[in-house]
Scaffold this motif. Structure first.
Motif, PDB file in Angstrom:
ATOM      1  N   PRO A 113       0.843  -1.226   0.046  1.00 49.07           N
ATOM      2  CA  PRO A 113       0.074  -0.083   0.072  1.00 49.07           C
ATOM      3  C   PRO A 113       0.890   1.146  -0.084  1.00 49.07           C
ATOM      4  O   PRO A 113       0.286   2.396  -0.590  1.00 49.07           O
ATOM      5  CB  PRO A 113      -0.742  -0.067   1.147  1.00 49.07           C
ATOM      6  CG  PRO A 113       0.068  -1.018   2.134  1.00 49.07           C
ATOM      7  CD  PRO A 113       0.452  -1.911   1.244  1.00 49.07           C
ATOM      8  N   TYR A 114       2.266   1.350   0.518  1.00 45.34           N
ATOM      9  CA  TYR A 114       3.130   2.354   0.650  1.00 45.34           C
ATOM     10  C   TYR A 114       3.272   2.665  -0.993  1.00 45.34           C
ATOM     11  O   TYR A 114       3.482   4.028  -1.177  1.00 45.34           O
ATOM     12  CB  TYR A 114       4.106   1.921   1.585  1.00 45.34           C
ATOM     13  CG  TYR A 114       5.075   3.108   1.633  1.00 45.34           C
ATOM     14  CD1 TYR A 114       4.642   4.130   2.334  1.00 45.34           C
ATOM     15  CD2 TYR A 114       6.195   3.463   0.742  1.00 45.34           C
ATOM     16  CE1 TYR A 114       5.624   5.389   2.494  1.00 45.34           C
ATOM     17  CE2 TYR A 114       7.202   4.479   1.021  1.00 45.34           C
ATOM     18  CZ  TYR A 114       6.804   5.519   1.678  1.00 45.34           C
ATOM     19  OH  TYR A 114       7.731   6.497   1.815  1.00 45.34           O
ATOM     20  N   LEU A 115       3.878   1.782  -1.603  1.00 48.83           N
ATOM     21  CA  LEU A 115       4.028   2.063  -3.027  1.00 48.83           C
ATOM     22  C   LEU A 115       3.085   2.717  -3.871  1.00 48.83           C
ATOM     23  O   LEU A 115       3.136   3.518  -4.542  1.00 48.83           O
ATOM     24  CB  LEU A 115       4.482   0.802  -3.633  1.00 48.83           C
ATOM     25  CG  LEU A 115       5.887   0.193  -3.251  1.00 48.83           C
ATOM     26  CD1 LEU A 115       6.177  -1.009  -3.718  1.00 48.83           C
ATOM     27  CD2 LEU A 115       7.110   1.297  -3.403  1.00 48.83           C
ATOM     28  N   ASN A 116       1.824   2.375  -3.612  1.00 49.25           N
ATOM     29  CA  ASN A 116       0.785   2.674  -4.227  1.00 49.25           C
ATOM     30  C   ASN A 116       0.309   3.990  -3.705  1.00 49.25           C
ATOM     31  O   ASN A 116      -0.058   4.967  -4.636  1.00 49.25           O
ATOM     32  CB  ASN A 116      -0.761   2.062  -3.803  1.00 49.25           C
ATOM     33  CG  ASN A 116      -0.830   0.588  -4.574  1.00 49.25           C
ATOM     34  OD1 ASN A 116      -0.069   0.327  -5.475  1.00 49.25           O
ATOM     35  ND2 ASN A 116      -1.150  -0.466  -4.060  1.00 49.25           N
ATOM     36  N   ALA A 117       0.582   4.390  -2.551  1.00 49.14           N
ATOM     37  CA  ALA A 117       0.339   5.736  -1.934  1.00 49.14           C
ATOM     38  C   ALA A 117       1.382   6.764  -2.409  1.00 49.14           C
ATOM     39  O   ALA A 117       1.132   8.006  -2.434  1.00 49.14           O
ATOM     40  CB  ALA A 117       0.113   5.738  -0.497  1.00 49.14           C
ATOM     41  N   TRP A 118       2.453   6.414  -2.482  1.00 58.91           N
ATOM     42  CA  TRP A 118       3.778   7.262  -2.820  1.00 58.91           C
ATOM     43  C   TRP A 118       4.650   6.889  -4.020  1.00 58.91           C
ATOM     44  O   TRP A 118       5.580   6.042  -3.918  1.00 58.91           O
ATOM     45  CB  TRP A 118       4.653   7.183  -1.495  1.00 58.91           C
ATOM     46  CG  TRP A 118       4.166   7.818  -0.297  1.00 58.91           C
ATOM     47  CD1 TRP A 118       3.006   7.200   0.699  1.00 58.91           C
ATOM     48  CD2 TRP A 118       4.275   9.237   0.075  1.00 58.91           C
ATOM     49  NE1 TRP A 118       2.835   8.262   1.631  1.00 58.91           N
ATOM     50  CE2 TRP A 118       3.611   9.574   1.169  1.00 58.91           C
ATOM     51  CE3 TRP A 118       4.942  10.303  -0.375  1.00 58.91           C
ATOM     52  CZ2 TRP A 118       3.499  10.867   1.668  1.00 58.91           C
ATOM     53  CZ3 TRP A 118       5.031  11.632   0.263  1.00 58.91           C
ATOM     54  CH2 TRP A 118       4.152  11.804   1.434  1.00 58.91           C
ATOM     55  N   PRO A 119       3.914   6.831  -5.278  1.00 59.00           N
ATOM     56  CA  PRO A 119       4.527   6.275  -6.321  1.00 59.00           C
ATOM     57  C   PRO A 119       5.893   7.088  -6.716  1.00 59.00           C
ATOM     58  O   PRO A 119       6.796   6.232  -7.609  1.00 59.00           O
ATOM     59  CB  PRO A 119       3.634   6.701  -7.419  1.00 59.00           C
ATOM     60  CG  PRO A 119       2.699   7.815  -6.963  1.00 59.00           C
ATOM     61  CD  PRO A 119       2.707   7.371  -5.298  1.00 59.00           C
ATOM     62  N   ASP A 120       6.278   8.269  -6.240  1.00 57.17           N
ATOM     63  CA  ASP A 120       7.551   8.725  -6.377  1.00 57.17           C
ATOM     64  C   ASP A 120       8.673   8.575  -5.668  1.00 57.17           C
ATOM     65  O   ASP A 120       9.820   8.949  -5.902  1.00 57.17           O
ATOM     66  CB  ASP A 120       7.302  10.176  -6.618  1.00 57.17           C
ATOM     67  CG  ASP A 120       6.370  10.665  -7.963  1.00 57.17           C
ATOM     68  OD1 ASP A 120       6.289  10.025  -8.902  1.00 57.17           O
ATOM     69  OD2 ASP A 120       5.644  11.688  -7.701  1.00 57.17           O
ATOM     70  N   VAL A 121       8.282   7.595  -4.505  1.00 56.83           N
ATOM     71  CA  VAL A 121       9.478   7.238  -3.767  1.00 56.83           C
ATOM     72  C   VAL A 121       9.960   6.072  -3.967  1.00 56.83           C
ATOM     73  O   VAL A 121       9.250   5.077  -4.337  1.00 56.83           O
ATOM     74  CB  VAL A 121       8.667   7.337  -2.165  1.00 56.83           C
ATOM     75  CG1 VAL A 121       9.625   6.592  -1.282  1.00 56.83           C
ATOM     76  CG2 VAL A 121       8.146   8.495  -1.679  1.00 56.83           C
ATOM     77  N   ASP A 122      11.339   5.947  -4.245  1.00 54.14           N
ATOM     78  CA  ASP A 122      11.918   4.743  -4.575  1.00 54.14           C
ATOM     79  C   ASP A 122      12.136   3.829  -3.096  1.00 54.14           C
ATOM     80  O   ASP A 122      12.682   4.580  -2.230  1.00 54.14           O
ATOM     81  CB  ASP A 122      13.322   5.026  -5.310  1.00 54.14           C
ATOM     82  CG  ASP A 122      14.186   3.689  -5.725  1.00 54.14           C
ATOM     83  OD1 ASP A 122      13.359   2.725  -6.135  1.00 54.14           O
ATOM     84  OD2 ASP A 122      15.290   3.681  -5.509  1.00 54.14           O
ATOM     85  N   VAL A 123      11.726   2.630  -3.066  1.00 57.04           N
ATOM     86  CA  VAL A 123      12.155   1.765  -1.989  1.00 57.04           C
ATOM     87  C   VAL A 123      13.140   0.534  -1.850  1.00 57.04           C
ATOM     88  O   VAL A 123      13.117   0.062  -2.879  1.00 57.04           O
ATOM     89  CB  VAL A 123      10.776   1.177  -1.502  1.00 57.04           C
ATOM     90  CG1 VAL A 123      10.870   0.438  -0.157  1.00 57.04           C
ATOM     91  CG2 VAL A 123       9.755   2.289  -1.065  1.00 57.04           C
ATOM     92  N   ASP A 124      13.994   0.805  -1.167  1.00 53.88           N
ATOM     93  CA  ASP A 124      15.170  -0.549  -1.081  1.00 53.88           C
ATOM     94  C   ASP A 124      15.110  -1.161   0.170  1.00 53.88           C
ATOM     95  O   ASP A 124      15.022  -0.277   1.132  1.00 53.88           O
ATOM     96  CB  ASP A 124      16.391   0.275  -1.849  1.00 53.88           C
ATOM     97  CG  ASP A 124      17.369  -0.785  -1.820  1.00 53.88           C
ATOM     98  OD1 ASP A 124      17.058  -1.793  -2.175  1.00 53.88           O
ATOM     99  OD2 ASP A 124      18.694  -0.515  -1.685  1.00 53.88           O
ATOM    100  N   VAL A 125      15.230  -2.200   0.062  1.00 55.45           N
ATOM    101  CA  VAL A 125      15.378  -3.221   1.588  1.00 55.45           C
ATOM    102  C   VAL A 125      16.786  -3.741   1.547  1.00 55.45           C
ATOM    103  O   VAL A 125      17.234  -4.326   0.641  1.00 55.45           O
ATOM    104  CB  VAL A 125      14.573  -4.076   1.612  1.00 55.45           C
ATOM    105  CG1 VAL A 125      14.595  -4.939   2.734  1.00 55.45           C
ATOM    106  CG2 VAL A 125      13.160  -3.619   1.447  1.00 55.45           C
TER     107      VAL A 125
END
Length: 305
Positions: A113-125
Motif C-alpha cells: 500500500p505504501y508504494l501505491n500511495a507514494w509512487p514517486d518514492v523509491d524503496v530499497d530493502v
C-alpha cells in the motif's frame, strides 16, 4: 586542502588493499592518485600511510581520516541522490534495513500500500550492513531500521509499531502440540532451529532457556522462514517465531504454535530513524502505515490473566 576525493582514496585503498586497485575503482591513474595524496600529506604535515614490506598501513592520522570517510561519504552520497531526485521531480528514496528475519512477511504487507500511495518514492530493502544495522542508520546507509531490539543512541529515535507474542513452533503431531505451554526442560530434548543470528539475540535463549540453565539437544540455523517451517512440519526440530507468522503458515503446513512458559514472551517491533528525518513526509507516512491495523488482530499480544 582536504577534499572529497581524498576521503574516497583512503576508503578505497583500505577496501581494495592497494593503490593500483583503488585507482581502478575510482577511475583515475595510479600516478594521479599517488600525487593527490602526497600533496595532501605535504599540506597536512603528516603521513597517511606507512609502508610495511609490500603493503600500506594506515598511520594514526590515516585511521582518523578513514573514520571520517566512512562517516561523511555516505552522507554526501545521500545528499547528492536527494538533490538529483528533486531535480527530476521525484519525491525521494526510502532505504529500509532489516534486523528481523520473520519481519519480511510483515514488511510486504506495509510496502504494497505504501508504494501505491507514494509512487514517486523509491524503496530499497537491505539486510547486510558493514557496521551492523545501528551503524548503517547512523552512517546514512539506511533511513529506517526494522528491529525487535532497539539500542537508544543520541540522534536516533525508535518507534514501536506493533506488539506480538514469540511462540514455540512444533509439528501438529508433536508431543507438545496440545500443551498449554512449553517448559524449558522440553527444549532440552529438541533440535532448535533458528535464523543465523547471534545466540544472545535469540529470545528463546535469553528469555527462556538460559535463565533456566537449559540448552537444546542441538541448535541448527536456517536462512529462510519457508525452509525452517518445512523442517518443523517434518518433525526435524522446533523453532521460535512470532505467533502471527506461525498462524499464517499453519494454513498450508501441519504446524502449531505453543506458548513459551505460562506467561508467554511478549515482544515489540520497532522502526528506528534519525531524529533529523522525523519531519520528512514520506518517512512519516511509512511510520503511520506500520502502526496501522495490518496485524493488530494477528500480531497483538495480551498477557494471560
Amino acid at each position: 586542502m582536504l577534499e572529497r576525493i581524498h576521503l574516497s582514496i583512503v576508503q578505497q585503498v583500505e577496501k581494495q588493499g592497494s593503490m593500483t586497485a583503488a585507482a581502478d575503482m575510482l577511475h583515475v591513474t595510479q600516478s594521479a592518485l599517488s600525487h593527490s595524496m602526497k600533496k595532501l600529506e605535504q599540506q597536512l604535515g603528516t603521513d597517511i600511510w606507512r609502508r610495511e614490506g609490500r603493503s600500506l598501513q594506515l598511520t594514526q592520522a590515516g585511521q582518523y581520516l578513514l573514520a571520517v570517510a566512512n562517516r561523511v561519504l555516505p552522507q554526501l552520497d545521500l545528499a547528492e541522490e536527494r538533490l538529483r531526485q528533486f531535480a527530476q521531480g521525484e519525491c525521494g528514496s526510502l532505504r529500509i534495513g532489516m534486523e528481523c528475519h520473520p519481519c519480511y512477511q510483515w514488511l510486504l504487507k506495509i510496502v504494497s500500500p505504501y508504494l501505491n500511495a507514494w509512487p514517486d518514492v523509491d524503496v530499497d530493502v537491505k539486510q547486510k550492513f558493514q557496521f551492523g544495522g545501528l551503524g548503517a542508520l547512523l552512517g546514512y546507509e539506511i533511513d529506517l531500521l526494522v528491529t525487535p531490539d532497539p539500542l537508544y543512541k543520541p540522534g536516533l529515535k525508535f518507534e514501536p509499531v506493533f506488539d506480538y507474542e514469540q511462540v514455540l513452533v512444533v509439528a501438529k503431531n508433536h508431543a507438545l502440540a496440545n500443551a498449554a505451554y512449553a517448559k524449558p526442560s522440553h527444549i532440552a530434548k529438541e533440535v532448535l532451529i533458528s535464523y543465523p543470528v547471534d545466540v544472545e539475540r535469540l529470545d528463546i535463549y535469553n528469555q527462556f532457556l538460559l535463565p533456566a540453565g537449559i540448552a537444546p539437544k542441538r541448535h541448527k540455523t536456517i536462512e529462510t522462514t519457508d525452509i525452517m517451517l518445512q523442517m518443523v512440519a517434518s518433525g526435524r526440530g522446533v523453532a521460535a517465531l512470532p505467533r502471527w507468522l506461525v498462524e499464517e503458515y499453519a494454513d498450508k503446513l501441519p504446524i502449531t504454535p505453543v506458548r513459551l512458559g505460562p506467561d508467554g514472551i511478549a515482544k515489540q517491533i520497532f522502526l528506528g530513524l534519525r531524529e533529523t528525518d522525523t519531519a520528512i513526509d514520506y518517512i512519516q507516512a511509512f511510520l503511520t502505515l506500520a502502526r496501522g491495523p495490518f496485524i493488530k488482530s494477528q500480531a497483538s499480544y495480551v498477557a494471560p490473566i
